[in-house]
Scaffold this motif. Structure first.
Motif, PDB file in Angstrom:
ATOM      1  N   GLY A 242       0.803  -1.212   0.000  1.00  0.00           N
ATOM      2  CA  GLY A 242       0.000   0.000   0.000  1.00  0.00           C
ATOM      3  C   GLY A 242       0.837   1.264   0.000  1.00  0.00           C
ATOM      4  O   GLY A 242       2.000   1.268   0.410  1.00  0.00           O
ATOM      5  N   PRO A 243       0.255   2.380  -0.464  1.00  0.00           N
ATOM      6  CA  PRO A 243       1.012   3.634  -0.530  1.00  0.00           C
ATOM      7  C   PRO A 243       1.427   4.169   0.832  1.00  0.00           C
ATOM      8  O   PRO A 243       2.371   4.938   0.933  1.00  0.00           O
ATOM      9  CB  PRO A 243       0.031   4.599  -1.220  1.00  0.00           C
ATOM     10  N   ARG A 247       0.143  -3.468   4.202  1.00  0.00           N
ATOM     11  CA  ARG A 247       0.078  -4.637   3.321  1.00  0.00           C
ATOM     12  C   ARG A 247      -1.403  -4.956   3.114  1.00  0.00           C
ATOM     13  O   ARG A 247      -2.113  -5.297   4.061  1.00  0.00           O
ATOM     14  CB  ARG A 247       0.811  -5.814   3.966  1.00  0.00           C
ATOM     15  N   ILE A 248      -1.876  -4.821   1.892  1.00  0.00           N
ATOM     16  CA  ILE A 248      -3.294  -4.991   1.574  1.00  0.00           C
ATOM     17  C   ILE A 248      -3.482  -6.288   0.804  1.00  0.00           C
ATOM     18  O   ILE A 248      -2.755  -6.569  -0.149  1.00  0.00           O
ATOM     19  CB  ILE A 248      -3.815  -3.803   0.749  1.00  0.00           C
ATOM     20  N   GLU A 249      -4.461  -7.064   1.227  1.00  0.00           N
ATOM     21  CA  GLU A 249      -4.750  -8.336   0.566  1.00  0.00           C
ATOM     22  C   GLU A 249      -6.034  -8.207  -0.243  1.00  0.00           C
ATOM     23  O   GLU A 249      -7.057  -7.740   0.251  1.00  0.00           O
ATOM     24  CB  GLU A 249      -4.905  -9.436   1.608  1.00  0.00           C
ATOM     25  N   ASP A 275     -13.190  -2.507   3.805  1.00  0.00           N
ATOM     26  CA  ASP A 275     -12.669  -1.812   4.985  1.00  0.00           C
ATOM     27  C   ASP A 275     -11.280  -1.235   4.749  1.00  0.00           C
ATOM     28  O   ASP A 275     -10.773  -0.476   5.571  1.00  0.00           O
ATOM     29  CB  ASP A 275     -12.638  -2.755   6.192  1.00  0.00           C
ATOM     30  N   MET A 276     -10.656  -1.584   3.633  1.00  0.00           N
ATOM     31  CA  MET A 276      -9.365  -1.019   3.259  1.00  0.00           C
ATOM     32  C   MET A 276      -9.616  -0.083   2.092  1.00  0.00           C
ATOM     33  O   MET A 276      -9.941  -0.533   0.991  1.00  0.00           O
ATOM     34  CB  MET A 276      -8.381  -2.119   2.863  1.00  0.00           C
ATOM     35  N   VAL A 284       1.202   1.478  -7.366  1.00  0.00           N
ATOM     36  CA  VAL A 284       1.753   0.604  -6.333  1.00  0.00           C
ATOM     37  C   VAL A 284       2.244  -0.696  -6.962  1.00  0.00           C
ATOM     38  O   VAL A 284       1.895  -1.041  -8.091  1.00  0.00           O
ATOM     39  CB  VAL A 284       0.705   0.292  -5.237  1.00  0.00           C
ATOM     40  N   THR A 285       3.058  -1.404  -6.189  1.00  0.00           N
ATOM     41  CA  THR A 285       3.574  -2.705  -6.610  1.00  0.00           C
ATOM     42  C   THR A 285       2.998  -3.794  -5.713  1.00  0.00           C
ATOM     43  O   THR A 285       2.483  -3.526  -4.631  1.00  0.00           O
ATOM     44  CB  THR A 285       5.100  -2.750  -6.542  1.00  0.00           C
ATOM     45  N   GLY A 286       3.119  -5.020  -6.165  1.00  0.00           N
ATOM     46  CA  GLY A 286       2.636  -6.147  -5.382  1.00  0.00           C
ATOM     47  C   GLY A 286       2.862  -7.438  -6.127  1.00  0.00           C
ATOM     48  O   GLY A 286       3.725  -7.522  -7.019  1.00  0.00           O
ATOM     49  N   SER A 287       2.088  -8.447  -5.772  1.00  0.00           N
ATOM     50  CA  SER A 287       2.250  -9.749  -6.414  1.00  0.00           C
ATOM     51  C   SER A 287       0.927 -10.504  -6.356  1.00  0.00           C
ATOM     52  O   SER A 287       0.065 -10.233  -5.519  1.00  0.00           O
ATOM     53  CB  SER A 287       3.340 -10.569  -5.721  1.00  0.00           C
TER      54      SER A 287
END
Length: 368
Positions: A242-243, A247-249, A275-276, A284-287
């Motif tokens: 997250g910015p 850590r957002i799932e 809620d997020m 943003v980056t992630g996987s």
């Protein structure tokens, strides 16, 4: 040199002094040599050791992209020529479906509405008169008191009056709709992200007044290499950095149907939990997590970077460390995957490797 000559030489004062000086020097330097030897043999650092762990980790697909709204709702004016008299919300307001956002002037609309109500009343009166004449014509049709032409005229007048009333009632309904359009309401629950409605402005049909994120749902439009597409499906878990450092799932909502011919990348739409609610517009980056596979892992603190390469230090029974070059892979919860270069039976220095050199003597801390 014979013994007699040597004894004669030692009897000379200068020779005796030199011999005594050398002997004294050797005696004085002996403690320093012992101290240097002890210092060289002292441990460079006290370290803790750990064995590599075998864990089951998901294979991941790296991705990056923009945080965007799930769906934008544009709230526009459905009428024209009316002035904005009230603006009740602003950017950032959370609204409910049907909530009033702004009001337009109703004076001219109400006047037209009253005029149309009068027209309906006139049409009803005309219909009542035409119906009465038509009923009388029906009663006198067999008596011959009225000509056939007159009877036909009364019937036609009745039909015309009926149609006229229906037309005026439709026009009245149109005015009522126009009156309702003077109240601008939210089309869904959501978050106002744009406001172009200004107090006193005269609107035109289709003028955008507000823009909102429907249901406050934000999604990640992640770009991935096209070669990963066969492995990605709806419902897979995605992890976003997250910015704000959170850590957002999320979950894959949709796999884009096309691939860019310029970048050979496809867009994966990832739905985020309600809620997020990160701010939209961030890159943003992630996987995206695929199937689970085994991974040999060590703590991240065990990895030492030197000259752009990754190393770990291992310790043997002699309490001396050996520097080992390794290839790293996935990272998760403070641990890193060792792809190659490390024997699973090795004992790895968990921290402090940056202060060590190859073959250093260390003190191994006792583990509970």
């Amino acid at each position: 040199m014979s013994g007699i000559a040597r004894n004669a030489l030692l009897k000379k004062p200068s020779v005796r002094f030199t011999a005594v000086f050398v002997a004294a020097t050797l005696l004085l330097s002996l403690p320093f040599r012992n101290a240097a030897a002890e210092q060289a043999a002292a441990p460079a650092l006290t370290v803790s050791l750990a064995a590599p762990e075998l864990r089951s980790w998901p294979e991941t697909v790296p991705a990056s992209g923009w945080l965007k709204s799930w769906q934008d709702a544009i709230i526009a004016s459905e009428t024209s020529g009316l002035r904005i008299t009230d603006v009740l919300v602003d950017v950032g307001s959370v609204v409910k479906k049907g909530q009033t956002l702004a009001r337009l002037s109703q004076d001219s609309v109400l006047a037209e509405l009253r005029k149309q109500e009068a027209a309906v009343a006139t049409a009803k009166a005309s219909l009542a008169k035409a119906t009465a004449n038509a009923d009388r014509a029906r009663q006198l049709r067999t008596s011959g008191a009225l000509s056939a032409e007159k009877i036909t005229e009364y019937f036609a007048d009745e039909q015309t009056a009926t149609a006229s009333l229906a037309s005026e009632e439709a026009a009245l309904d149109s005015e009522k709709i126009k009156l309702g359009q003077t109240t601008i309401t939210a089309v869904d629950d959501g978050l106002i992200t744009s406001r172009s409605a200004d107090l006193g402005a005269v609107v035109s049909t289709g003028t955008e007044l507000f823009r909102m994120v429907r249901q406050q749902r934000v999604e990640w439009q992640a770009e991935v290499s096209a070669r990963y597409l066969p492995s990605i499906s709806e419902g897979l878990k995605a992890i976003i950095n997250g910015p704000d450092g959170r850590r957002i799932e999320g979950r894959v909502r949709l796999v884009g149907p096309s691939v860019s011919t310029d970048t050979s990348r496809a867009i994966i739409y990832v739905a985020l939990p309600t809620d997020m609610q990160p701010r939209i517009g961030f890159y943003v980056t992630g996987s995206i997590e695929l199937r689970m596979t085994p991974a040999v892992t060590v703590p991240e603190t065990a990895i030492v970077f030197r000259d752009g390469l990754s190393y770990v230090f291992t310790a043997g029974d002699d309490s001396r460390v050996r520097r080992v070059r390794v290839e790293t892979g996935r990272r998760n919860n403070g641990e890193v995957e060792i792809v190659s270069g490390l024997d699973r039976s090795a004992k790895v220095v968990t921290s402090g490797g940056a202060f060590l050199s190859d073959n250093d003597l260390v003190k191994i801390a006792e583990t509970n």
